[in-house]
Write a protein that holds these residues in place. Structure first.
Motif, PDB file in Angstrom:
ATOM      1  N   MET A  43       0.856  -1.192   0.000  1.00 15.55           N
ATOM      2  CA  MET A  43       0.000   0.000   0.000  1.00 15.55           C
ATOM      3  C   MET A  43       0.890   1.240   0.000  1.00 15.55           C
ATOM      4  O   MET A  43       1.680   1.455   0.909  1.00 15.55           O
ATOM      5  CB  MET A  43      -0.852   0.017   1.264  1.00 15.55           C
ATOM      6  CG  MET A  43      -1.792  -1.140   1.379  1.00 15.55           C
ATOM      7  SD  MET A  43      -3.053  -1.126   0.124  1.00 15.55           S
ATOM      8  CE  MET A  43      -4.307  -0.174   0.930  1.00 15.55           C
ATOM      9  N   THR A  44       0.752   2.012  -0.994  1.00 15.42           N
ATOM     10  CA  THR A  44       1.566   3.210  -1.065  1.00 15.42           C
ATOM     11  C   THR A  44       0.681   4.411  -1.226  1.00 15.42           C
ATOM     12  O   THR A  44      -0.515   4.325  -1.426  1.00 15.42           O
ATOM     13  CB  THR A  44       2.499   3.146  -2.285  1.00 15.42           C
ATOM     14  OG1 THR A  44       1.681   3.007  -3.421  1.00 15.42           O
ATOM     15  CG2 THR A  44       3.465   1.997  -2.191  1.00 15.42           C
ATOM     16  N   PHE A  45       1.329   5.532  -1.121  1.00 19.22           N
ATOM     17  CA  PHE A  45       0.661   6.803  -1.329  1.00 19.22           C
ATOM     18  C   PHE A  45       0.074   6.828  -2.730  1.00 19.22           C
ATOM     19  O   PHE A  45      -1.014   7.310  -2.952  1.00 19.22           O
ATOM     20  CB  PHE A  45       1.723   7.893  -1.191  1.00 19.22           C
ATOM     21  CG  PHE A  45       1.152   9.221  -0.833  1.00 19.22           C
ATOM     22  CD1 PHE A  45       0.694   9.435   0.456  1.00 19.22           C
ATOM     23  CD2 PHE A  45       1.057  10.219  -1.769  1.00 19.22           C
ATOM     24  CE1 PHE A  45       0.161  10.663   0.793  1.00 19.22           C
ATOM     25  CE2 PHE A  45       0.524  11.438  -1.423  1.00 19.22           C
ATOM     26  CZ  PHE A  45       0.080  11.655  -0.147  1.00 19.22           C
ATOM     27  N   LYS A  99      -1.042   4.464  -4.428  1.00 23.46           N
ATOM     28  CA  LYS A  99      -2.249   3.668  -4.587  1.00 23.46           C
ATOM     29  C   LYS A  99      -3.479   4.474  -4.250  1.00 23.46           C
ATOM     30  O   LYS A  99      -4.510   4.383  -4.914  1.00 23.46           O
ATOM     31  CB  LYS A  99      -2.158   2.448  -3.679  1.00 23.46           C
ATOM     32  CG  LYS A  99      -3.288   1.482  -3.872  1.00 23.46           C
ATOM     33  CD  LYS A  99      -3.002   0.220  -3.105  1.00 23.46           C
ATOM     34  CE  LYS A  99      -4.279  -0.366  -2.592  1.00 23.46           C
ATOM     35  NZ  LYS A  99      -4.042  -1.355  -1.579  1.00 23.46           N
ATOM     36  N   LEU A 100      -3.347   5.282  -3.215  1.00 20.40           N
ATOM     37  CA  LEU A 100      -4.487   6.085  -2.792  1.00 20.40           C
ATOM     38  C   LEU A 100      -4.938   6.977  -3.925  1.00 20.40           C
ATOM     39  O   LEU A 100      -6.127   7.136  -4.185  1.00 20.40           O
ATOM     40  CB  LEU A 100      -4.096   6.942  -1.589  1.00 20.40           C
ATOM     41  CG  LEU A 100      -5.128   7.999  -1.206  1.00 20.40           C
ATOM     42  CD1 LEU A 100      -6.296   7.357  -0.490  1.00 20.40           C
ATOM     43  CD2 LEU A 100      -4.509   9.061  -0.352  1.00 20.40           C
ATOM     44  N   PHE A 101      -3.971   7.549  -4.603  1.00 24.86           N
ATOM     45  CA  PHE A 101      -4.340   8.536  -5.607  1.00 24.86           C
ATOM     46  C   PHE A 101      -4.455   7.960  -6.994  1.00 24.86           C
ATOM     47  O   PHE A 101      -4.768   8.674  -7.936  1.00 24.86           O
ATOM     48  CB  PHE A 101      -3.362   9.689  -5.582  1.00 24.86           C
ATOM     49  CG  PHE A 101      -3.642  10.591  -4.434  1.00 24.86           C
ATOM     50  CD1 PHE A 101      -4.751  11.422  -4.470  1.00 24.86           C
ATOM     51  CD2 PHE A 101      -2.883  10.537  -3.295  1.00 24.86           C
ATOM     52  CE1 PHE A 101      -5.061  12.216  -3.398  1.00 24.86           C
ATOM     53  CE2 PHE A 101      -3.196  11.333  -2.226  1.00 24.86           C
ATOM     54  CZ  PHE A 101      -4.276  12.170  -2.274  1.00 24.86           C
ATOM     55  N   SER A 102      -4.217   6.652  -7.077  1.00 21.54           N
ATOM     56  CA  SER A 102      -4.335   6.052  -8.396  1.00 21.54           C
ATOM     57  C   SER A 102      -5.694   6.394  -8.973  1.00 21.54           C
ATOM     58  O   SER A 102      -5.850   6.636 -10.156  1.00 21.54           O
ATOM     59  CB  SER A 102      -4.141   4.544  -8.298  1.00 21.54           C
ATOM     60  OG  SER A 102      -5.131   4.003  -7.459  1.00 21.54           O
ATOM     61  N   GLY A 103      -6.673   6.451  -8.079  1.00 24.73           N
ATOM     62  CA  GLY A 103      -8.018   6.751  -8.531  1.00 24.73           C
ATOM     63  C   GLY A 103      -8.139   8.164  -9.050  1.00 24.73           C
ATOM     64  O   GLY A 103      -8.967   8.444  -9.917  1.00 24.73           O
ATOM     65  N   LEU A 104      -7.326   9.027  -8.513  1.00 26.13           N
ATOM     66  CA  LEU A 104      -7.439  10.425  -8.916  1.00 26.13           C
ATOM     67  C   LEU A 104      -6.771  10.673 -10.256  1.00 26.13           C
ATOM     68  O   LEU A 104      -7.059  11.644 -10.935  1.00 26.13           O
ATOM     69  CB  LEU A 104      -6.806  11.330  -7.851  1.00 26.13           C
ATOM     70  CG  LEU A 104      -7.552  11.354  -6.517  1.00 26.13           C
ATOM     71  CD1 LEU A 104      -6.702  11.995  -5.446  1.00 26.13           C
ATOM     72  CD2 LEU A 104      -8.854  12.096  -6.665  1.00 26.13           C
ATOM     73  N   LEU A 105      -5.837   9.801 -10.604  1.00 21.97           N
ATOM     74  CA  LEU A 105      -5.143   9.987 -11.865  1.00 21.97           C
ATOM     75  C   LEU A 105      -6.080   9.686 -13.019  1.00 21.97           C
ATOM     76  O   LEU A 105      -7.047   8.957 -12.887  1.00 21.97           O
ATOM     77  CB  LEU A 105      -3.941   9.040 -11.946  1.00 21.97           C
ATOM     78  CG  LEU A 105      -2.862   9.284 -10.897  1.00 21.97           C
ATOM     79  CD1 LEU A 105      -1.860   8.149 -10.920  1.00 21.97           C
ATOM     80  CD2 LEU A 105      -2.186  10.612 -11.145  1.00 21.97           C
ATOM     81  N   TRP A 110      -8.076 -10.781  -6.880  1.00 17.91           N
ATOM     82  CA  TRP A 110      -9.350 -11.285  -6.366  1.00 17.91           C
ATOM     83  C   TRP A 110     -10.184 -10.160  -5.760  1.00 17.91           C
ATOM     84  O   TRP A 110      -9.664  -9.319  -5.046  1.00 17.91           O
ATOM     85  CB  TRP A 110      -9.133 -12.320  -5.267  1.00 17.91           C
ATOM     86  CG  TRP A 110      -8.492 -13.603  -5.694  1.00 17.91           C
ATOM     87  CD1 TRP A 110      -7.229 -14.000  -5.406  1.00 17.91           C
ATOM     88  CD2 TRP A 110      -9.097 -14.662  -6.432  1.00 17.91           C
ATOM     89  NE1 TRP A 110      -6.996 -15.239  -5.928  1.00 17.91           N
ATOM     90  CE2 TRP A 110      -8.131 -15.685  -6.564  1.00 17.91           C
ATOM     91  CE3 TRP A 110     -10.351 -14.860  -7.013  1.00 17.91           C
ATOM     92  CZ2 TRP A 110      -8.375 -16.875  -7.244  1.00 17.91           C
ATOM     93  CZ3 TRP A 110     -10.596 -16.037  -7.669  1.00 17.91           C
ATOM     94  CH2 TRP A 110      -9.624 -17.038  -7.795  1.00 17.91           C
ATOM     95  N   VAL A 111     -11.475 -10.166  -6.047  1.00 16.99           N
ATOM     96  CA  VAL A 111     -12.428  -9.342  -5.309  1.00 16.99           C
ATOM     97  C   VAL A 111     -13.394 -10.339  -4.688  1.00 16.99           C
ATOM     98  O   VAL A 111     -14.259 -10.876  -5.363  1.00 16.99           O
ATOM     99  CB  VAL A 111     -13.177  -8.369  -6.227  1.00 16.99           C
ATOM    100  CG1 VAL A 111     -14.245  -7.620  -5.443  1.00 16.99           C
ATOM    101  CG2 VAL A 111     -12.209  -7.394  -6.851  1.00 16.99           C
ATOM    102  N   GLU A 170     -22.541  -2.266 -10.662  1.00 13.58           N
ATOM    103  CA  GLU A 170     -21.533  -1.761 -11.591  1.00 13.58           C
ATOM    104  C   GLU A 170     -21.892  -2.057 -13.035  1.00 13.58           C
ATOM    105  O   GLU A 170     -21.055  -1.936 -13.928  1.00 13.58           O
ATOM    106  CB  GLU A 170     -20.169  -2.383 -11.256  1.00 13.58           C
ATOM    107  CG  GLU A 170     -19.631  -1.924  -9.909  1.00 13.58           C
ATOM    108  CD  GLU A 170     -18.502  -2.798  -9.396  1.00 13.58           C
ATOM    109  OE1 GLU A 170     -18.006  -2.523  -8.296  1.00 13.58           O
ATOM    110  OE2 GLU A 170     -18.116  -3.764 -10.094  1.00 13.58           O
ATOM    111  N   ASN A 224     -20.792   0.091 -15.773  1.00 11.82           N
ATOM    112  CA  ASN A 224     -19.364   0.345 -15.852  1.00 11.82           C
ATOM    113  C   ASN A 224     -18.627  -0.787 -15.142  1.00 11.82           C
ATOM    114  O   ASN A 224     -18.084  -0.614 -14.069  1.00 11.82           O
ATOM    115  CB  ASN A 224     -19.084   1.691 -15.162  1.00 11.82           C
ATOM    116  CG  ASN A 224     -17.636   2.069 -15.261  1.00 11.82           C
ATOM    117  OD1 ASN A 224     -16.957   1.722 -16.223  1.00 11.82           O
ATOM    118  ND2 ASN A 224     -17.148   2.766 -14.242  1.00 11.82           N
TER     119      ASN A 224
END
Lengths: 572, 341, 356
Positions: free
Chosen positions: B1-3, B5-11, B57-58, B72, B75
């Motif tokens: 878990m990195t910083f 990763k948190l913002f991957s969504g924001l990219l 896996w989810v 979902e 999407n």
């Protein structure tokens, strides 16, 4: 409206150019703050409202879903159940909290310090933990099952006890504050007039904490009616609104009906919110009067009687939390009572394993960091920027919305809003970021109010002075406002951290496999019947939060000592 | 878990795919309701053949994974569903969310274990069989005889001693209800449930919970599924797994490709593996009945020939009548649900 | 004649329907110490904040040394400000507070230190640089606030009720200090106050305000001895108002005719019911035989106030009692005592005339 927003002559075209960079920055800040609240609160709520009047294919169907809801007796039944639970729990919690808070503020009860710390215990665990603990205490294999005289703990009894337990610290905190803010001179007058202690209680004490009691009642009422964890774990067949949403969405994939129940759950929450705001306003005006602080005097009889009265509460807290810890260590309840850490091998269970715990730590940290930064900045803009009153009021009102929105509703609203492919923020879905954003939004209001209170205590002329000294506002923000508000900032930080660790309702619809959270893991493990591991994870969360709180306490002391030397005599 | 990763969504989404593609081979997002403890083993087996494809896996319970997939719909996040109730995949098929594909060796599967279309939208993996978890210690305490049939459970002696999953929130619960309705016929089926209801201590949200509660002595009898009972007995719980003689309801764990996956090639490779003999052997570790006939070896605590006891389950009928059945069930048992009865 | 440093032209300020300032025009000379004086809510603070740019006027213009600053934000204007609450940054030391504006002006560190030391000495707190504001007394804190405001050598110093939060003795002392500091620096200063004594003792020029308008502008002496309006007369100092009748240029109190010749207010056209106004210290008790402007009075009450005696008197033919101040000598010489009677002289050059 536009006239109210822009004082004439202030934003007029030919003058705007001279407003300066600082001013532009401030206005931009306020606008960004409002946009943040619109995107994280208003639009998702709109999405859930519109979902409730649509059919499966997304066509507008008006009240159809609501009529269908009203025609379903089992769903309607949940409304009665929710209110029953909420009212009973509120009455119990407020009575016990009043007694405890009274003992803490108005007596010289022995072990007061210990009691003060103990009553805060439940706040460090998710609401699921007391429920799980009750299973071990009063369940069919429970050690105290006989105490229920044949009644089942699975149902209203269990829900009421667990939620009463969990809400207790909140009520104690509010009532303690109210009791500490009473004027000692009133009591001196009462004594001079030879009023009996009981009459004094009813004529002086109760009226002076009236608003505190009302406020505490509505806080507890809202917490209970919107809580989802306890009824899920120990509710048995006793359906409430919060579990209905979950069942509709998770069990039947009926999002429309889930939205309908959400809207219905929203109503009592809004009512409670409105009353609470009204009360808060009254209370503020009450507090502005200068009062002599009351210092309790020793009275061995009264002090010991109060301790005796508080004893059951204290024993319950130790018992329930202790049982959870014990149960988490028992190898196989009730057939193998050997103690082991088997239940802490989360990687072998459903629910996300240790990764979920690390995710929670990380999520809590980001929520606390970004949340504190965003909320405090917005509160600063609301409180300290001159002019643009309309926009600032809008930002302030916006900051009040989250208090009225149940976490479950917010979570569902986020799915509808953020997972829509037409939403440019769609890529947030399934990331840790959306959990952070949702949690910040969910706990926004209390933090905002804390920040505003702290900012209000700062001299309102700092900004004017810096402007006269030609120091930009952000320099003063950094050099003065922030350092002066440091204790409040730490409080907000810790509040967000502890709540982010323990929240279930807001995130239960939003986590993904990579962003499984410990609190959700507790729920899922209990759901799957792995109750002991669920207790173990809950206990782990509780100790983590206590650890963080201790860290916070130590840090505050160090920081205050090093950076807040100026506080040693009050500034005014 | 990195910083990061948190913002991957924001990219921007584009930048993200580019970054991940550059990082390793291929990644597949796989939604599943497989047991948590099986996931690592299954991924390891798959990676023996395809080390370049990483499975993300989810995992969640059947209800939640289904809800997630449906939520979902506009999407889709998943590439493949591997290990979800066939009933759920049928719903998805009806919603047009699946991409039909005939995996290599699909002809080897038992006809029960595949979608009947020429190019199947989904394939079955193993069977999920109903079963009753019976706590011998608690039974002795309460003087309860061991039930042998579904009918037995309606006897007054069991009053307040049975826990079963709520079909509204649990796939297993629905499987039970659907099988009773098919076995006994609709009218008798509901009569049966009316009688059973008077004995039920409570309905749980999850399908495995009744068995776990039985194992922990919370109730002597839990209506659940065989897999869980066998697992818990192995761990030392004082359980007997009972297979009622009238017949056993069942569902399949199934797999399918989600329409809109951005890596069809890798998704097909995974489907090929899921239908393969190696995979069937792998499923057999916990499940007594698997898709390819003749592969399954007997599993401890299961009956000799479980397949014979399985009812002739009409999945299409279950899927079509699902809402109606749930509504009826809710009307009958949920509204008067009171912990005391 | 020095030219006007600050010019306020037709300034209005509205808060919704409420008119806080109504057509204010004013000129302030360079180096002048001006007081805005008036009761609370009269608009004096609003006017100060408009000059500072903190709350901009709704209409009208303001010029500072010839430059139109009407719509400039405060940071683009040239002023230092001191508030009633001191507004010292509590987390910064005294020295840091004083240096706050300097740091931002790219002044060299050594120069900042020198300037701070110089200012600390000037305000009489040379050793307090390292202390925090909360460790100082109220008066000391206000001096630091003053030092901070003048550190950057602004052209205009604004003081918003700077002494109101202090106790009486400190206030008196600081009054003189501020005044002498201002004279020494020659900085143009505006001070807002509701305390007339403060205004009278400190200002070169007083602007008396009431309900959003300027009632009178003048030196303290002018304001006191020639109040332009009834409001100024009653707000500044103590004033007796005695009902009177005017016919042409003759004024009567009861049946006695009073001589008010030469008083500027006599020029007004107003006839009929009027008020004659006279300050307590302007009554004379030594009867000189001239019957004009003399009234008989009964002594109702006497209050000993040290150097003088405040006396309450019933005048012949006047309903309400008046207040007169007599020196101890007068009291002794004329044997004034409660219940006694005396002849009171109202000198014609001390009489004011106001409409009702």
């Amino acid at each position: 409206m536009s006239v109210a927003l822009s004082p004439p002559g202030f934003l007029a075209k030919n003058r705007l150019g001279k407003l300066g960079l600082d001013r532009g920055l401030q206005i931009a800040g306020v606008v960004i703050g409002i946009l943040f609240l619109v995107v994280t609160m208003v639009l998702p709520l709109y999405a859930i409202l519109s979902k409730s009047v649509e059919n499966k294919d997304g066509d507008f169907v008006g009240w159809t879903n609501y009529l269908e809801y009203a025609s379903n007796p089992s769903l309607l039944n949940s409304i009665t159940n929710s209110f029953t639970i909420a009212i009973i729990t509120t009455v119990i919690v407020i009575s016990l909290a009043l007694m405890t808070a009274y003992a803490l503020t108005r007596t010289c009860m022995p072990f007061k310090g210990v009691v003060r710390v103990l009553v805060m215990g439940p706040i460090f665990a998710p609401s699921l933990l007391p429920a799980i603990s009750l299973v071990y205490l009063f369940g069919n294999q429970g050690v105290l099952k006989s105490w229920l005289m044949g009644e089942s703990v699975y149902g209203p009894i269990g829900i009421v006890i667990s939620l009463a337990f969990w809400c207790f610290p909140h009520a104690v905190m509010i009532i303690t504050t109210a009791l500490s803010n009473t004027d000692a001179r009133l009591y001196e007058s009462a004594r001079a007039l030879r009023t009996s202690p009981i009459r004094t209680f009813f004529t002086v004490t109760l009226p002076s904490i009236k608003y505190g009691l009302i406020s505490a009642s509505f806080v507890v009422f809202t917490l209970v009616i919107t809580d989802f964890g306890a009824p899920k774990v120990i509710g048995g067949q006793y359906n409430v609104l919060a579990t209905d949403i979950y069942k509709q969405v998770i069990g039947q994939q009926n999002f429309q009906m889930g939205a309908v129940v959400s809207v219905i759950l929203f109503l009592p929450a809004i009512l409670a919110f409105t009353v609470d705001r009204w009360v808060q306003r009254k209370q503020v005006s009450l507090l502005t009067a200068r009062a002599e602080p009351l210092v309790p005097k020793k009275n061995p009889l009264k002090d010991n009687v109060m301790l005796l009265l508080c004893l059951p509460v204290i024993i319950t807290i130790i018992g329930v939390l202790g049982m959870a810890v014990y149960a988490s260590l028992v190898t196989f309840w009730p057939y193998n009572l050997e103690l082991s850490f088997n239940n802490y091998q989360f990687d072998l269970m459903d629910g996300g394993g240790w990764e979920a715990y690390y995710n929670s730590l990380e999520m809590g940290l980001y929520t606390a960091l970004f949340g504190t930064a965003i909320i405090f900045t917005n509160a600063y803009l609301v409180e300290k920027v001159p002019g643009i009153n309309g926009l600032r009021t809008l930002l302030h009102l916006g900051a009040m919305i989250p208090l009225a929105v149940p976490g479950l509703v917010l979570g569902l609203a986020y799915i509808f809003f953020f997972n829509s492919p037409s939403n440019p923020l769609n890529s947030l879905y399934g990331t840790l970021a959306i959990l952070v954003i949702c949690t910040i939004a969910h706990y926004y209001t209390v933090c905002h109010l804390t920040a505003v209170t702290a900012l209000k205590q700062i001299d309102s002329e700092f900004e004017a002075v810096s402007a006269s000294l030609k120091v930009p506002f952000y320099v003063t923000f950094w050099r003065v406002t922030l350092p002066v508000c440091l204790p409040a900032l730490l409080d907000i930080f810790i509040y967000l951290y502890v709540n982010a660790m323990n929240t279930v309702s807001a995130v239960v619809f939003l986590y993904s496999s990579n962003t499984m959270l410990a609190s959700v893991a507790v729920l899922n493990m209990d759901d799957a019947g792995d109750i002991a591991p669920a207790a173990a994870m809950g206990v782990l969360l509780m100790f983590t939060c206590i650890g963080i709180k201790l860290l916070h306490w130590g840090m505050s002391h160090l920081l205050l000592e090093r950076t807040q030397r100026w506080r040693n005599r009050s500034a005014t | 878990m990195t910083f990061k990763k948190l913002f991957s969504g924001l990219l921007a989404a584009g930048a993200m795919t580019a970054a991940t593609a550059a990082m390793a081979g291929t990644e597949l997002t796989v939604y599943t309701a497989f047991e948590a403890e099986d996931l690592k083993r299954y991924a390891k087996e798959f990676n023996k053949q395809h080390p370049d494809i990483k499975i993300n896996w989810v995992r969640d319970s059947t209800g939640i994974v289904t809800a997630k997939l449906l939520a979902e719909k506009e999407n889709p996040q998943a590439d493949v569903v591997w290990g979800l109730a066939a009933t759920s995949l049928l719903v998805m098929k009806n919603e047009g969310m699946l991409s039909p594909y005939a995996p290599k060796g699909v002809e080897a599967l038992s006809p029960k274990f595949r979608d009947n279309d020429a190019t199947p939208s989904w394939i079955g993996l193993d069977a999920w069989i109903a079963g009753i978890c019976f706590n011998t210690i608690e039974a002795e305490k309460h003087n309860l005889p061991k039930p042998t049939s579904w009918e037995d459970l309606t006897k007054p002696v069991y009053q307040g001693h049975i826990i079963m999953p709520n079909p509204n929130s649990s796939g297993t619960g629905f499987l039970d209800v659907a099988s009773w309705l098919q076995m006994f016929g609709e009218e008798k089926g509901w009569d049966y449930m009316d009688q059973l209801h008077t004995n039920i201590a409570r309905y749980t949200h999850s399908g495995s919970k009744p068995c776990k509660l039985a194992a922990a002595g919370e109730a002597p009898i839990g209506i659940s599924f065989a897999y869980k009972g066998a697992k818990l007995k192995k761990k030392g719980a004082p359980l007997d797994v009972v297979f009622p003689k009238e017949g056993l309801g069942w569902d399949m764990e199934a797999a399918a490709i989600v329409k809109g996956t951005d890596d069809m090639a890798a998704a097909k490779k995974l489907m090929d593996f899921a239908a393969s003999r190696e995979a069937n052997v792998m499923y057999n570790v916990g499940y007594a009945v698997v898709a390819i006939p003749g592969v399954a070896k007997p599993v401890q605590y299961y009956p000799e020939n479980p397949e014979a006891m399985m009812i002739d389950n009409d999945f299409a009928w279950s899927a079509a009548n699902r809402s109606a059945i749930l509504k009826e069930w809710q009307g009958r048992y949920d509204s008067k649900s009171d912990p005391k009865n | 004649m020095s030219r006007s440093y600050l010019t306020i032209k037709n300034v209005h300020k509205h808060f919704g329907d409420f008119v806080a300032l109504k057509d204010i025009s004013l000129e302030i000379q360079e180096g002048e110490f001006v007081c805005f004086l008036g009761p609370s809510g009269c608009g004096k603070t609003t006017l100060l904040r408009a000059v500072a740019g903190l709350d901009m006027q709704t209409e009208g213009e303001i010029f500072q040394s010839g430059k139109n600053i009407s719509w400039l934000p405060p940071e683009h204007r040239d002023f230092g400000i001191v508030f009633q609450s001191y507004a010292l940054f509590p987390n910064l030391t005294v020295a840091e507070n004083i240096a706050y504006g300097l740091r931002n002006q790219k002044v060299r560190r050594a120069d900042i230190r020198n300037r701070v030391d110089e200012l600390l000495t000037m305000i009489g707190l040379p050793d307090s640089g390292k202390k925090f504001p909360s460790q100082l007394s109220g008066g000391q804190q206000q001096r630091v606030a003053l030092a901070r405001a003048i550190a950057t050598k602004p052209g205009l110093l604004l003081l918003d009720e700077p002494l109101s939060a202090l106790d009486a003795r400190v206030r008196l002392h600081l009054r003189q200090e501020i005044k002498s500091l201002q004279r020494q620096l020659g900085v143009t200063t505006i001070m807002v106050t509701h305390d007339q004594e403060e205004a009278l003792s400190m200002a070169d020029k007083i602007v008396v305000m009431n309900q959003g308008v300027i009632e009178q502008i003048g030196t303290p002496e002018e304001i006191y001895s020639n109040p332009a309006t009834r409001f100024v007369a009653s707000f500044v100092g103590t004033m007796n108002f005695i009902p009177a009748q005017r016919e042409g240029n003759r004024v009567r109190v009861g049946t006695r005719e009073m001589s008010c010749r030469g008083h500027h207010n006599l020029q007004s056209e107003h006839q009929g019911e009027m008020n004659i106004a006279i300050r307590p210290e302007d009554f004379r008790v030594r009867y000189n035989g001239d019957a004009t402007n003399t009234l008989r009075a009964d002594v109702r009450n006497m209050e000993f106030l040290g150097s003088f005696v405040r006396t309450e008197l019933d005048l012949d033919g006047v309903g309400d009692p008046v207040v007169a101040d007599f020196s101890m000598n007068d009291v002794r010489d004329m044997n004034i005592q409660v219940g006694g009677e005396l002849m009171l002289d109202l000198p014609e050059n001390r009489l004011h005339l106001f409409e009702h």
